[in-house]
Scaffold this active site. Sequence first.
Site, PDB file in Angstrom:
ATOM      1  N   TYR A   1      -4.128   1.499  15.953  1.00  0.00           N
ATOM      2  CA  TYR A   1      -2.859   1.438  16.687  1.00  0.00           C
ATOM      3  C   TYR A   1      -3.008   1.176  18.178  1.00  0.00           C
ATOM      4  CZ  TYR A   1      -0.404   3.200  12.567  1.00  0.00           C
ATOM      5  OH  TYR A   1       0.123   3.329  11.314  1.00  0.00           O
TER       6      TYR A   1
ATOM      7  N   GLU B   1      -3.479  -0.232   8.367  1.00  0.00           N
ATOM      8  CA  GLU B   1      -2.300   0.155   9.149  1.00  0.00           C
ATOM      9  C   GLU B   1      -2.427  -0.426  10.542  1.00  0.00           C
ATOM     10  OE1 GLU B   1      -1.223   4.326   9.448  1.00  0.00           O
ATOM     11  OE2 GLU B   1      -1.711   4.651   7.330  1.00  0.00           O
TER      12      GLU B   1
ATOM     13  N   ASN C   1      -7.467   1.836   9.994  1.00  0.00           N
ATOM     14  CA  ASN C   1      -6.106   1.891  10.556  1.00  0.00           C
ATOM     15  C   ASN C   1      -6.261   1.874  12.070  1.00  0.00           C
ATOM     16  OD1 ASN C   1      -5.481   2.450   7.903  1.00  0.00           O
ATOM     17  ND2 ASN C   1      -4.716   4.513   8.284  1.00  0.00           N
TER      18      ASN C   1
ATOM     19  N   HIS D   1      -2.924  10.828   0.640  1.00  0.00           N
ATOM     20  CA  HIS D   1      -2.380  10.606   1.984  1.00  0.00           C
ATOM     21  C   HIS D   1      -1.702  11.907   2.432  1.00  0.00           C
ATOM     22  CE1 HIS D   1      -0.907   7.268   4.892  1.00  0.00           C
ATOM     23  NE2 HIS D   1      -0.612   8.426   5.456  1.00  0.00           N
TER      24      HIS D   1
ATOM     25  N   ARG E   1       0.852  -1.187   0.000  1.00  0.00           N
ATOM     26  CA  ARG E   1       0.000   0.000   0.000  1.00  0.00           C
ATOM     27  C   ARG E   1       0.890   1.241   0.000  1.00  0.00           C
ATOM     28  NH1 ARG E   1      -2.594   2.942   4.943  1.00  0.00           N
ATOM     29  NH2 ARG E   1      -3.367   4.695   3.733  1.00  0.00           N
TER      30      ARG E   1
END
Length: 486
Positions: free
Chosen positions: A328, A394, A326, A139, A94
Amino acid sequence: MAITKTISLLCLIFAVRGEVRRFPDTLSFGVATASYQIEGGWNASDKGENIWDRFSHQPNTIKDGSNGDVACDSYNQHKRDVEMLKELGVDFYRFSISWSRILPDGFSNKISQDGIAYYDSLINDLIAANITPFVTIYHWDLPQRLQDLGGWTNPLIADYYTDFAEVAFEAFGDRVKNWLTFNEPWVVCLQGYGQHAKAPGVGMNGIGEYICGHNLLKSHAKAYHLYDDVYRPIQMGRIGWTLSSNWLEPATQSAADAEAADRAMQFNLGWFSHAVFSREGDYPQVMRDRIANKSLAQGYPRSRLPEFTPEEIAYIKGTFDFFGVNHYSTNLIKMLETTSIAPDFFLDMGVLVFQNPTWPGSASSWLKVVPWGFRKLLNWIKESYNNPEILVFENGFSDRDNMDDVDRISYYHGYLNSLLDAIEDGCNVTAYTAWSLMDNFEWDEGYTERFGLYYVDFNDPRRPRKPKASALYYKSTLETRSIERD
Ligand code: GAL
């Protein structure tokens, strides 16, 4: 040597400990990067200036005073990047397209042939290596010329953005079959327009982020429809976007905190997901009500959150082929109601956001290691939006300067276990992406936080890359398509 030792030790521990969990064949693995974070070549050929060039060239914007002028030098070294992808054995890569590299002035009247040639060469090398390209159209690196016209607060941006997307579909769509319109609109709008933290650093708290979000949602929908109507029939690919979300866990078992955490999910993921993925469309009701009430109490004649017309709601709803996310970390949420004359996104949301100090940390202040939150987030998406196909675009961990990165290995190990838990719960996850292929320019943190599986030496003009221990861990995970149970 140290790395090989770490890996053998890990293998040994796993061999002794036991139960192997296999990933389903339907799950593919990749790694991600973004143009401004890796390419460099900021003024190569006829590339135009973008908002990150402008922002990072100003004093006191980036923690270590650095910029992405050279970054990982991928503009000159993408062949080495593809070698690394082959070494890892990923199914897909990606990456994103730099808008002002392709359209130097932001508009599609002038297309840079060198810009097109760069991405052509990267895409061709990927395909030759049997690695599927996943392309993020935006992005975060808006052409500065368009920012001068208001950027994402200018309603005409939906046209300009869709023109750019069309150039990308035309140039690369014969080979690219997986498109993402945007990476993390929440961060683009909140940190770029509500706050000063990220380019363009507008800092109009409680106003700028909502106008940005409104135009960004329309831009996404317009590009989706263009692809759906014109390009899908001939190119036969798929298109969606990727939204960021931490899991937001109630801090206590009280009903008030449960409600606060629900509301926080709506102000975070829901702000951009509700309009696209829910049956009703539009912003979440709780956002509309709260921002309207607070705006009126603050003396504004109308809500600071712009309204969609019924036609716009219908136009935006359903503009996805998959749910990209995404993820985290996890935050704790407590109810916190205050009144304020000043508009403010967090006061609109009305919660306190914090983390448990005993959770293991990373080099990033916001990133604590909380693997169970991943499973809860994936289940929340499944329950809220009728079990969509989810692609994780992500997931990753930051440290400072470490080749023998056992903490990153342990992060991936925990989060991959949690992913498997979610799949066993019935979440339809078909892709997992590690952030990032290599250390790179971490936005306002500069080069102080490293997320890479490969180490990049930013003091060496050749920007050599070397696999860290985590690269070997990821490679062996992909080879065996399995991990040990935690
Ligand atoms: C995401 C972003 C990436 C990367 C990552 C690590 O929000 O999409 O570009 O910087 O965070 O912080």
